[in-house]
Design a protein around this motif. Structure first.
Motif, PDB file in Angstrom:
ATOM      1  N   TRP A 133       0.806  -1.219   0.000  1.00 38.68           N
ATOM      2  CA  TRP A 133       0.000   0.000   0.000  1.00 38.68           C
ATOM      3  C   TRP A 133       0.840   1.270   0.000  1.00 38.68           C
ATOM      4  O   TRP A 133       0.492   2.260  -0.653  1.00 38.68           O
ATOM      5  CB  TRP A 133      -0.989  -0.013   1.173  1.00 38.68           C
ATOM      6  N   LYS A 134       1.960   1.259   0.698  1.00 38.15           N
ATOM      7  CA  LYS A 134       2.816   2.445   0.697  1.00 38.15           C
ATOM      8  C   LYS A 134       3.428   2.675  -0.676  1.00 38.15           C
ATOM      9  O   LYS A 134       3.496   3.814  -1.162  1.00 38.15           O
ATOM     10  CB  LYS A 134       3.917   2.301   1.747  1.00 38.15           C
ATOM     11  N   ALA A 135       3.857   1.584  -1.323  1.00 39.58           N
ATOM     12  CA  ALA A 135       4.447   1.710  -2.661  1.00 39.58           C
ATOM     13  C   ALA A 135       3.421   2.221  -3.666  1.00 39.58           C
ATOM     14  O   ALA A 135       3.734   3.042  -4.530  1.00 39.58           O
ATOM     15  CB  ALA A 135       5.001   0.363  -3.121  1.00 39.58           C
ATOM     16  N   VAL A 136       2.166   1.752  -3.545  1.00 36.91           N
ATOM     17  CA  VAL A 136       1.111   2.180  -4.461  1.00 36.91           C
ATOM     18  C   VAL A 136       0.812   3.663  -4.281  1.00 36.91           C
ATOM     19  O   VAL A 136       0.751   4.429  -5.261  1.00 36.91           O
ATOM     20  CB  VAL A 136      -0.170   1.345  -4.248  1.00 36.91           C
ATOM     21  N   LEU A 137       0.636   4.111  -3.038  1.00 39.92           N
ATOM     22  CA  LEU A 137       0.340   5.525  -2.788  1.00 39.92           C
ATOM     23  C   LEU A 137       1.492   6.411  -3.240  1.00 39.92           C
ATOM     24  O   LEU A 137       1.282   7.480  -3.831  1.00 39.92           O
ATOM     25  CB  LEU A 137       0.050   5.744  -1.303  1.00 39.92           C
ATOM     26  N   ARG A 138       2.695   5.983  -2.946  1.00 42.81           N
ATOM     27  CA  ARG A 138       3.868   6.774  -3.352  1.00 42.81           C
ATOM     28  C   ARG A 138       3.930   6.885  -4.878  1.00 42.81           C
ATOM     29  O   ARG A 138       4.161   7.963  -5.433  1.00 42.81           O
ATOM     30  CB  ARG A 138       5.139   6.106  -2.816  1.00 42.81           C
ATOM     31  N   SER A 139       3.692   5.772  -5.553  1.00 36.64           N
ATOM     32  CA  SER A 139       3.772   5.770  -7.014  1.00 36.64           C
ATOM     33  C   SER A 139       2.619   6.529  -7.654  1.00 36.64           C
ATOM     34  O   SER A 139       2.768   7.049  -8.760  1.00 36.64           O
ATOM     35  CB  SER A 139       3.803   4.326  -7.538  1.00 36.64           C
ATOM     36  N   CYS A 140       1.473   6.579  -6.985  1.00 37.79           N
ATOM     37  CA  CYS A 140       0.369   7.400  -7.501  1.00 37.79           C
ATOM     38  C   CYS A 140       0.805   8.859  -7.604  1.00 37.79           C
ATOM     39  O   CYS A 140       0.574   9.528  -8.621  1.00 37.79           O
ATOM     40  CB  CYS A 140      -0.862   7.287  -6.596  1.00 37.79           C
ATOM     41  N   GLY A 141       1.433   9.344  -6.545  1.00 42.17           N
ATOM     42  CA  GLY A 141       1.913  10.725  -6.558  1.00 42.17           C
ATOM     43  C   GLY A 141       3.032  10.930  -7.556  1.00 42.17           C
ATOM     44  O   GLY A 141       3.038  11.903  -8.319  1.00 42.17           O
ATOM     45  N   ILE A 142       3.983   9.995  -7.579  1.00 39.79           N
ATOM     46  CA  ILE A 142       5.116  10.100  -8.502  1.00 39.79           C
ATOM     47  C   ILE A 142       4.632  10.069  -9.953  1.00 39.79           C
ATOM     48  O   ILE A 142       5.023  10.904 -10.780  1.00 39.79           O
ATOM     49  CB  ILE A 142       6.125   8.956  -8.257  1.00 39.79           C
ATOM     50  N   GLY A 143       3.780   9.102 -10.273  1.00 35.03           N
ATOM     51  CA  GLY A 143       3.321   8.946 -11.641  1.00 35.03           C
ATOM     52  C   GLY A 143       2.541  10.145 -12.131  1.00 35.03           C
ATOM     53  O   GLY A 143       2.732  10.606 -13.261  1.00 35.03           O
ATOM     54  N   THR A 144       1.649  10.671 -11.282  1.00 37.60           N
ATOM     55  CA  THR A 144       0.858  11.837 -11.678  1.00 37.60           C
ATOM     56  C   THR A 144       1.749  13.044 -11.894  1.00 37.60           C
ATOM     57  O   THR A 144       1.602  13.776 -12.886  1.00 37.60           O
ATOM     58  CB  THR A 144      -0.199  12.152 -10.613  1.00 37.60           C
ATOM     59  N   PHE A 145       2.714  13.259 -10.990  1.00 39.15           N
ATOM     60  CA  PHE A 145       3.619  14.404 -11.129  1.00 39.15           C
ATOM     61  C   PHE A 145       4.486  14.278 -12.377  1.00 39.15           C
ATOM     62  O   PHE A 145       4.636  15.240 -13.151  1.00 39.15           O
ATOM     63  CB  PHE A 145       4.503  14.520  -9.887  1.00 39.15           C
ATOM     64  N   ILE A 146       5.059  13.092 -12.603  1.00 34.77           N
ATOM     65  CA  ILE A 146       5.908  12.885 -13.785  1.00 34.77           C
ATOM     66  C   ILE A 146       5.076  13.047 -15.056  1.00 34.77           C
ATOM     67  O   ILE A 146       5.533  13.610 -16.054  1.00 34.77           O
ATOM     68  CB  ILE A 146       6.554  11.490 -13.749  1.00 34.77           C
ATOM     69  N   GLY A 147       3.827  12.559 -15.022  1.00 34.06           N
ATOM     70  CA  GLY A 147       2.968  12.691 -16.199  1.00 34.06           C
ATOM     71  C   GLY A 147       2.676  14.126 -16.548  1.00 34.06           C
ATOM     72  O   GLY A 147       2.589  14.485 -17.725  1.00 34.06           O
ATOM     73  N   ILE A 148       2.521  14.974 -15.522  1.00 31.03           N
ATOM     74  CA  ILE A 148       2.216  16.388 -15.764  1.00 31.03           C
ATOM     75  C   ILE A 148       3.387  17.099 -16.426  1.00 31.03           C
ATOM     76  O   ILE A 148       3.194  18.022 -17.222  1.00 31.03           O
ATOM     77  CB  ILE A 148       1.825  17.080 -14.445  1.00 31.03           C
ATOM     78  N   LEU A 149       4.612  16.669 -16.147  1.00 34.32           N
ATOM     79  CA  LEU A 149       5.766  17.302 -16.776  1.00 34.32           C
ATOM     80  C   LEU A 149       5.729  17.060 -18.280  1.00 34.32           C
ATOM     81  O   LEU A 149       5.531  15.932 -18.721  1.00 34.32           O
ATOM     82  CB  LEU A 149       7.066  16.724 -16.201  1.00 34.32           C
ATOM     83  N   PRO A 150       5.917  18.100 -19.088  1.00 37.79           N
ATOM     84  CA  PRO A 150       5.869  17.925 -20.548  1.00 37.79           C
ATOM     85  C   PRO A 150       6.879  16.898 -21.033  1.00 37.79           C
ATOM     86  O   PRO A 150       8.032  16.878 -20.597  1.00 37.79           O
ATOM     87  CB  PRO A 150       6.212  19.326 -21.079  1.00 37.79           C
ATOM     88  N   ALA A 151       6.409  16.014 -21.935  1.00 42.16           N
ATOM     89  CA  ALA A 151       7.260  15.069 -22.666  1.00 42.16           C
ATOM     90  C   ALA A 151       7.761  13.886 -21.845  1.00 42.16           C
ATOM     91  O   ALA A 151       8.538  13.084 -22.343  1.00 42.16           O
ATOM     92  CB  ALA A 151       8.469  15.789 -23.275  1.00 42.16           C
ATOM     93  N   GLU A 152       7.319  13.730 -20.603  1.00 41.21           N
ATOM     94  CA  GLU A 152       7.826  12.614 -19.796  1.00 41.21           C
ATOM     95  C   GLU A 152       7.026  11.336 -20.063  1.00 41.21           C
ATOM     96  O   GLU A 152       7.394  10.540 -20.885  1.00 41.21           O
ATOM     97  CB  GLU A 152       7.814  13.003 -18.319  1.00 41.21           C
ATOM     98  N   GLY A 153       5.902  11.138 -19.379  1.00 42.19           N
ATOM     99  CA  GLY A 153       5.052  10.007 -19.688  1.00 42.19           C
ATOM    100  C   GLY A 153       5.258   8.798 -18.794  1.00 42.19           C
ATOM    101  O   GLY A 153       6.026   8.805 -17.830  1.00 42.19           O
ATOM    102  N   ALA A 154       4.546   7.701 -19.161  1.00 44.01           N
ATOM    103  CA  ALA A 154       4.426   6.540 -18.290  1.00 44.01           C
ATOM    104  C   ALA A 154       5.721   5.758 -18.143  1.00 44.01           C
ATOM    105  O   ALA A 154       5.965   5.159 -17.097  1.00 44.01           O
ATOM    106  CB  ALA A 154       3.318   5.626 -18.822  1.00 44.01           C
TER     107      ALA A 154
END
Length: 499
Positions: free
Chosen positions: A249-270
């Motif tokens: 659960w900690k890894a999932v919550l942490r990655s939710c934040g990381i993934g959303t933030f990285i996705g918002i950065l232009p040109a980064e992605g999944a």
């Protein structure tokens, strides 16, 4: 207005035709994602021409559903045959396949399904909240700020994991050059047309994207027709146990934040998000020595991050017109051809359509959760489709899609030419996403530069003197230098550890 927007978001549930379309497209997206070589970007590029006659909301729903479902489905082959169906699932192989080798393929897929769904839904919620807020800020943008922002988006290409910084920047510059082909909108001067007046209005995005992603993949796959994958059998997908939830659960919550933030950065992605999500899961784990040997935290961290990036990547795409990934570059083209011009006005003039798209993305995440639990074993069998049959079908769809745009053979020729160009790029280690992003941002760079020069009577040095523009230009410099700074720091740390 907010009430109307939320009503539009949940109106998806009351539209049987749209729900059926999401269900069918989710099945297609899972199949596309599970087939090694295909992926969300290729699938979206293939389907883009066939969405032109649809209602705008339905068309963008098809593309976004392909995006979220194919991103998850890459984990199926990553776990079962150690071959990621999509680049975003590469990190899932590291622990997913060892789990499958231990006879726990069903458990690994269950964790992947749950983590992907949580990450996807989390990012859609953030998208629904953050996009309108960012749109209000974007109202303050003038041509100098948009020009600097676009330069920042291009600079972020340096940090894409695939290809390397220099090659990615070269690909982005090549894409910007492609955007200059045709007559200049201001002066009418013909550029790089070589007497071919079919190019007077520039290159059509659709045949270029179909060629770059679909036809080039066909040429790449033609070299691996005799490749045999080692398959691991699986009885059924198993939902995580309470013990699994306590571990992940900690890894999932942490990655939710990381993934959303990285996705918002232009040109980064999944792809970038999944790698960072995986490495952070390992760094914070109490048992890092298990990673690479079948750690469930590794699967959860990678899958939550890559699906969280899908919603995050839609934020700059919708609000600023800057693609957050290769697939959102295709979605951006879909928005443009359907008259949904990205930017702050999209959230005032057509906000109901935007929130209907958000609602469709939410439903798509729920649907691939259901399909992933009950039909993953069936979808895994699509890897048995002979490649000698699959890829000629892909070629036929590519040619038909390119031709259907304007019923013009020149678009077919453009798709075929860019198929060869895309193959050569891959052959020499260049990523294709920077070319697509550069092509789309090229028009923004040129238009906003021209308008900025008009504002300041040709005094170009006034652009970096605008506070917000200066901020984006500084961020652009940092984006370009980031890989070298990180490389220097890692080498220095390694040298200190050796002493």
């Amino acid at each position: 207005m907010l009430t109307d927007a939320l009503g539009a978001m949940f109106s998806v549930l009351g539209d049987p035709s749209l729900l059926l379309l999401i269900f069918i497209t989710t099945i297609g997206g899972v199949i596309i994602g599970a087939l090694p070589g295909l992926g969300a970007t290729t699938g979206a590029a293939l389907l883009l021409p066939f969405t032109l006659t649809m209602d705008p909301v339905h068309a963008i729903t098809v593309l976004t559903t392909i995006y979220v479902s194919a991103t998850f489905a890459g984990s199926i082959t990553a776990i079962l045959i150690n071959t990621p169906g999509t680049a975003a699932a590469a990190a899932t192989c590291l622990d997913g396949y060892p789990l499958a080798q231990r006879g726990e393929a069903g458990r690994a897929l269950g964790i992947a399904v749950v983590a992907s769904t949580i990450g996807g839904i989390f990012s859609v919620v953030v998208l629904a909240i953050a996009a309108p807020l960012l749109a209000r800020v974007a109202y303050e943008f003038r041509p100098p700020e948009y020009f600097a922002l676009t330069i920042f988006g291009l600079a972020m290409l340096a940090s894409i994991s695939q290809g390397g910084a220099i090659r990615n920047l070269m690909g982005g510059v090549f894409g910007v050059w492609l955007a200059t082909i045709g007559a200049d909108a201001t002066t009418g001067v013909e550029r790089f047309m070589f007497g071919n007046y079919d190019l007077y209005e520039g290159l059509n995005f659709i045949p270029v994207l179909v060629g770059l992603f679909a036809i080039s993949e066909l040429l790449v796959q033609s070299t691996t027709l005799n490749q045999v994958f080692e398959r691991i059998s699986m009885k059924a997908v198993k939902l995580p146990t309470m013990a699994d939830y306590r571990k992940i659960w900690k890894a999932v919550l942490r990655s939710c934040g990381i993934g959303t933030f990285i996705g918002i950065l232009p040109a980064e992605g999944a792809t970038v998000a999944s790698m960072i999500g995986y490495s952070e899961a390992k760094r914070w784990s109490k048992t890092p020595e298990e990673f690479g040997k079948g750690a469930v935290e590794g699967v959860a961290g990678a899958e939550a991050a890559n699906n969280a990036a899908t919603g995050g990547a839609m934020v700059p795409t919708l609000v600023l017109g800057i693609p957050g990934s290769g697939t959102t570059a295709v979605i951006l083209v879909g928005l443009l051809v359907h008259g949904l011009r990205p930017g702050p006005h999209l959230f005032t003039e057509q906000i109901e359509k935007v929130y209907a798209i958000f609602g469709a993305m939410f439903v798509a995440n729920v649907m691939f959760f259901i399909l992933g639990l009950f039909a993953a074993k069936l979808f895994a069998r699509v890897t048995l489709v002979p490649r000698g049959m699959l890829w000629p079908v892909v070629l036929a769809f590519s040619v038909l899609g390119a031709y259907s745009l304007d019923q013009a053979m020149v678009d077919v020729y453009i798709a075929l030419i860019f198929g060869v160009i895309g193959y050569l790029f891959r052959r020499f280690g260049f990523a294709l996403a920077p070319v697509a992003i550069g092509l789309i941002l090229g028009e923004m760079v040129e238009t906003n530069l021209q308008n900025s020069l008009k504002m300041f009577d040709g005094q170009w040095w006034m652009i970096p003197m605008q506070p917000l523009a200066a901020l984006f230009l500084v961020l652009a410099v940092l984006g370009i230098s980031q890989p070298y700074i990180l490389g220097y720091l890692s080498r220095r740390k390694a040298a200190q550890q050796q002493k």
